[in-house]
Design a protein around this motif. Structure first.
Motif, PDB file in Angstrom:
ATOM      1  N   LEU A 209       0.828  -1.218   0.000  1.00 31.78           N
ATOM      2  CA  LEU A 209       0.000   0.000   0.000  1.00 31.78           C
ATOM      3  C   LEU A 209       0.857   1.262   0.000  1.00 31.78           C
ATOM      4  O   LEU A 209       1.965   1.268   0.537  1.00 31.78           O
ATOM      5  N   HIS A 210       0.290   2.340  -0.561  1.00 29.06           N
ATOM      6  CA  HIS A 210       0.941   3.652  -0.456  1.00 29.06           C
ATOM      7  C   HIS A 210       0.545   4.319   0.859  1.00 29.06           C
ATOM      8  O   HIS A 210       1.297   5.097   1.420  1.00 29.06           O
ATOM      9  N   ILE A 211      -0.683   4.039   1.331  1.00 31.23           N
ATOM     10  CA  ILE A 211      -1.143   4.673   2.572  1.00 31.23           C
ATOM     11  C   ILE A 211      -0.536   3.937   3.778  1.00 31.23           C
ATOM     12  O   ILE A 211      -0.227   2.744   3.697  1.00 31.23           O
ATOM     13  N   PRO A 212      -0.357   4.658   4.901  1.00 29.13           N
ATOM     14  CA  PRO A 212       0.230   4.009   6.072  1.00 29.13           C
ATOM     15  C   PRO A 212      -0.714   3.033   6.773  1.00 29.13           C
ATOM     16  O   PRO A 212      -1.920   3.298   6.875  1.00 29.13           O
ATOM     17  N   THR A 213      -0.137   1.946   7.252  1.00 20.86           N
ATOM     18  CA  THR A 213      -0.887   0.999   8.079  1.00 20.86           C
ATOM     19  C   THR A 213      -0.474   1.216   9.531  1.00 20.86           C
ATOM     20  O   THR A 213       0.675   1.552   9.807  1.00 20.86           O
ATOM     21  N   ILE A 214      -1.431   1.023  10.422  1.00 24.70           N
ATOM     22  CA  ILE A 214      -1.152   1.168  11.860  1.00 24.70           C
ATOM     23  C   ILE A 214      -1.610  -0.123  12.527  1.00 24.70           C
ATOM     24  O   ILE A 214      -2.775  -0.500  12.427  1.00 24.70           O
ATOM     25  N   GLY A 215      -0.669  -0.810  13.148  1.00 17.79           N
ATOM     26  CA  GLY A 215      -0.968  -2.149  13.646  1.00 17.79           C
ATOM     27  C   GLY A 215      -1.236  -2.193  15.133  1.00 17.79           C
ATOM     28  O   GLY A 215      -0.745  -1.370  15.911  1.00 17.79           O
ATOM     29  N   ILE A 216      -2.042  -3.182  15.508  1.00 12.44           N
ATOM     30  CA  ILE A 216      -2.210  -3.541  16.929  1.00 12.44           C
ATOM     31  C   ILE A 216      -2.231  -5.063  16.954  1.00 12.44           C
ATOM     32  O   ILE A 216      -3.083  -5.690  16.331  1.00 12.44           O
ATOM     33  N   GLY A 217      -1.219  -5.637  17.572  1.00 17.07           N
ATOM     34  CA  GLY A 217      -1.086  -7.093  17.530  1.00 17.07           C
ATOM     35  C   GLY A 217      -0.828  -7.583  16.121  1.00 17.07           C
ATOM     36  O   GLY A 217      -1.260  -8.671  15.741  1.00 17.07           O
ATOM     37  N   ALA A 218      -0.111  -6.793  15.329  1.00 16.53           N
ATOM     38  CA  ALA A 218       0.146  -7.159  13.934  1.00 16.53           C
ATOM     39  C   ALA A 218       1.638  -7.080  13.610  1.00 16.53           C
ATOM     40  O   ALA A 218       2.020  -7.003  12.437  1.00 16.53           O
ATOM     41  N   GLY A 219       2.479  -7.099  14.650  1.00 18.50           N
ATOM     42  CA  GLY A 219       3.924  -7.133  14.442  1.00 18.50           C
ATOM     43  C   GLY A 219       4.519  -5.777  14.113  1.00 18.50           C
ATOM     44  O   GLY A 219       3.833  -4.754  14.124  1.00 18.50           O
ATOM     45  N   LYS A 220       5.833  -5.814  13.809  1.00 18.13           N
ATOM     46  CA  LYS A 220       6.533  -4.534  13.631  1.00 18.13           C
ATOM     47  C   LYS A 220       6.679  -4.104  12.189  1.00 18.13           C
ATOM     48  O   LYS A 220       7.339  -3.107  11.889  1.00 18.13           O
ATOM     49  N   GLY A 221       6.065  -4.845  11.270  1.00 13.46           N
ATOM     50  CA  GLY A 221       6.203  -4.501   9.853  1.00 13.46           C
ATOM     51  C   GLY A 221       5.179  -3.490   9.366  1.00 13.46           C
ATOM     52  O   GLY A 221       5.159  -3.134   8.189  1.00 13.46           O
ATOM     53  N   THR A 222       4.314  -2.999  10.257  1.00 12.91           N
ATOM     54  CA  THR A 222       3.337  -1.968   9.858  1.00 12.91           C
ATOM     55  C   THR A 222       4.018  -0.596   9.959  1.00 12.91           C
ATOM     56  O   THR A 222       5.091  -0.462  10.538  1.00 12.91           O
ATOM     57  N   ASP A 223       3.345   0.428   9.417  1.00  8.65           N
ATOM     58  CA  ASP A 223       3.960   1.762   9.381  1.00  8.65           C
ATOM     59  C   ASP A 223       3.811   2.509  10.709  1.00  8.65           C
ATOM     60  O   ASP A 223       4.413   3.563  10.891  1.00  8.65           O
ATOM     61  N   GLY A 224       2.987   1.986  11.577  1.00 10.01           N
ATOM     62  CA  GLY A 224       2.826   2.597  12.896  1.00 10.01           C
ATOM     63  C   GLY A 224       2.204   1.591  13.840  1.00 10.01           C
ATOM     64  O   GLY A 224       1.902   0.455  13.453  1.00 10.01           O
ATOM     65  N   GLN A 225       2.035   2.016  15.086  1.00  7.93           N
ATOM     66  CA  GLN A 225       1.442   1.144  16.111  1.00  7.93           C
ATOM     67  C   GLN A 225       0.353   1.904  16.853  1.00  7.93           C
ATOM     68  O   GLN A 225       0.415   3.126  16.988  1.00  7.93           O
ATOM     69  N   VAL A 226      -0.637   1.164  17.322  1.00  8.91           N
ATOM     70  CA  VAL A 226      -1.653   1.749  18.197  1.00  8.91           C
ATOM     71  C   VAL A 226      -1.881   0.809  19.376  1.00  8.91           C
ATOM     72  O   VAL A 226      -1.814  -0.414  19.216  1.00  8.91           O
ATOM     73  N   LEU A 227      -2.069   1.376  20.553  1.00  8.20           N
ATOM     74  CA  LEU A 227      -2.488   0.600  21.719  1.00  8.20           C
ATOM     75  C   LEU A 227      -3.594   1.370  22.429  1.00  8.20           C
ATOM     76  O   LEU A 227      -3.723   2.592  22.259  1.00  8.20           O
ATOM     77  N   VAL A 228      -4.367   0.658  23.199  1.00  3.66           N
ATOM     78  CA  VAL A 228      -5.359   1.307  24.068  1.00  3.66           C
ATOM     79  C   VAL A 228      -4.559   1.883  25.243  1.00  3.66           C
ATOM     80  O   VAL A 228      -3.844   1.147  25.945  1.00  3.66           O
ATOM     81  N   SER A 229      -4.647   3.186  25.460  1.00  3.06           N
ATOM     82  CA  SER A 229      -3.773   3.837  26.446  1.00  3.06           C
ATOM     83  C   SER A 229      -3.967   3.248  27.853  1.00  3.06           C
ATOM     84  O   SER A 229      -2.992   3.075  28.582  1.00  3.06           O
ATOM     85  N   HIS A 230      -5.197   2.919  28.226  1.00  6.08           N
ATOM     86  CA  HIS A 230      -5.430   2.375  29.565  1.00  6.08           C
ATOM     87  C   HIS A 230      -4.762   1.003  29.741  1.00  6.08           C
ATOM     88  O   HIS A 230      -4.457   0.617  30.864  1.00  6.08           O
ATOM     89  N   ASP A 231      -4.557   0.293  28.630  1.00  3.39           N
ATOM     90  CA  ASP A 231      -3.856  -0.994  28.707  1.00  3.39           C
ATOM     91  C   ASP A 231      -2.353  -0.768  28.823  1.00  3.39           C
ATOM     92  O   ASP A 231      -1.688  -1.353  29.683  1.00  3.39           O
ATOM     93  N   MET A 232      -1.796   0.088  27.946  1.00  7.61           N
ATOM     94  CA  MET A 232      -0.334   0.256  27.943  1.00  7.61           C
ATOM     95  C   MET A 232       0.165   1.001  29.185  1.00  7.61           C
ATOM     96  O   MET A 232       1.311   0.842  29.579  1.00  7.61           O
TER      97      MET A 232
END
Ligand code: KIV
Length: 277
Positions: A209-232
């Motif tokens: 893809l040209h657009i960025p991907t943001i992963g959660i539980g999807a490894g480090k190969g995505t363009d960014g990461q997201v977590l639920v702040s209350h969890d992290m």
């Protein structure tokens, strides 16, 4: 000197936009996204330098204590979004379209998105699904509203999945996800969340893809990461999936502080002479 200082502050506070996060992908800079649902937390996260604040429908679980994300309403999402927008000086604010506010009806999808943008002042909306929602995405975009997609484990479909386990492990589901990702990009999404899918698939999709991907539980190969702040932050300490890294243990810290305060009150040690008028 003062002017230069003010300029540097202004520069630091330059708003992250959908273009910024596209450029971040192009420059190989990873995107940091966290959920926020209220003013005080959003202010801390924004000041700490997170790129994107997601007013996630996980507010249904985290804020309201529901078992799923399904019960939260559009009005409630708008209330959370208004509080976050008031705090966010730099981050891009993305708001989840809640369950029932867009599925199966492009006009409703457009109306719900317009309400979110108009009443909260947020910068973009997010919705779950692939080919089923591309017409809605196109219609929302006609109003100039940026849309973030969401594939893989899409919690609004929990009763279809029957489990919160990893998605797209089988080839048929992985193939649908590959096709859906391309469809979402073609429909005009500016970014895409990939939730709980094999890392190898997430990396492949991100590269396609040209657009960025943001992963959660999807490894480090995505363009960014997201977590639920209350969890992290460890406020919610009962949720321990493999993908979650805890950066603080606030549950313990808050418990200890409240126990200490309660003891002080009961023993008449709070307030002291210097804490009264
Ligand atoms: O609602 C939410 O918090 C989300 C993230 C898990 C991506 O959609």
């Amino acid at each position: 000197m003062r002017y230069l200082y003010a300029m540097s502050i202004q520069k630091e506070q330059k708003r992250i936009t959908t273009n910024t996060i596209l450029e971040m992908k192009q420059n190989g800079e990873k995107i940091a996204m966290l959920t926020a649902y209220d003013y005080s937390m959003a202010k801390m996260l924004d000041e700490a330098g997170v790129d994107v604040l997601l007013v996630g429908d996980s507010a249904s679980n985290v804020m309201a204590g529901h078992e799923t994300t399904l019960p939260i309403t559009l009005d409630q999402m708008i209330y959370h979004a208004q509080s976050v927008v008031r705090a966010a000086k730099r981050s891009l604010v993305v708001v989840d379209l809640p369950f029932g506010s867009y599925q199966g009806n492009t006009k409703r999808a457009l109306d719900s998105s317009i309400r979110i943008m108009k009443e909260s002042g947020a910068h973009a909306v997010k919705l779950e699904g692939g080919s089923e929602v591309t017409d809605s995405i196109r219609r929302i975009l006609t109003a100039g509203i940026p849309v973030m997609g969401h594939l893989g484990l899409t919690p609004q479909s929990i009763y279809k999945f029957g489990t919160y386990a990893v998605r797209a492990k089988e080839e048929a589901e992985a193939n649908k996800l590959r096709t859906d990702a391309l469809l979402l990009e073609k429909a005009g999404c500016f970014s895409l969340v990939l939730e709980k899918i094999p890392a190898i698939l997430a990396e492949e999709v991100s590269k396609s893809l040209h657009i960025p991907t943001i992963g959660i539980g999807a490894g480090k190969g995505t363009d960014g990461q997201v977590l639920v702040s209350h969890d992290m932050l460890g406020i919610n300490h009962e949720f321990n999936p493999r993908f979650l890294r805890r950066y603080a243990r606030l549950h313990e810290i808050i418990q200890e502080a409240v126990q200490h305060y309660t003891k002080d009150v009961k023993e008449n040690k709070f307030p002291s002479d210097s804490e009264q008028y």
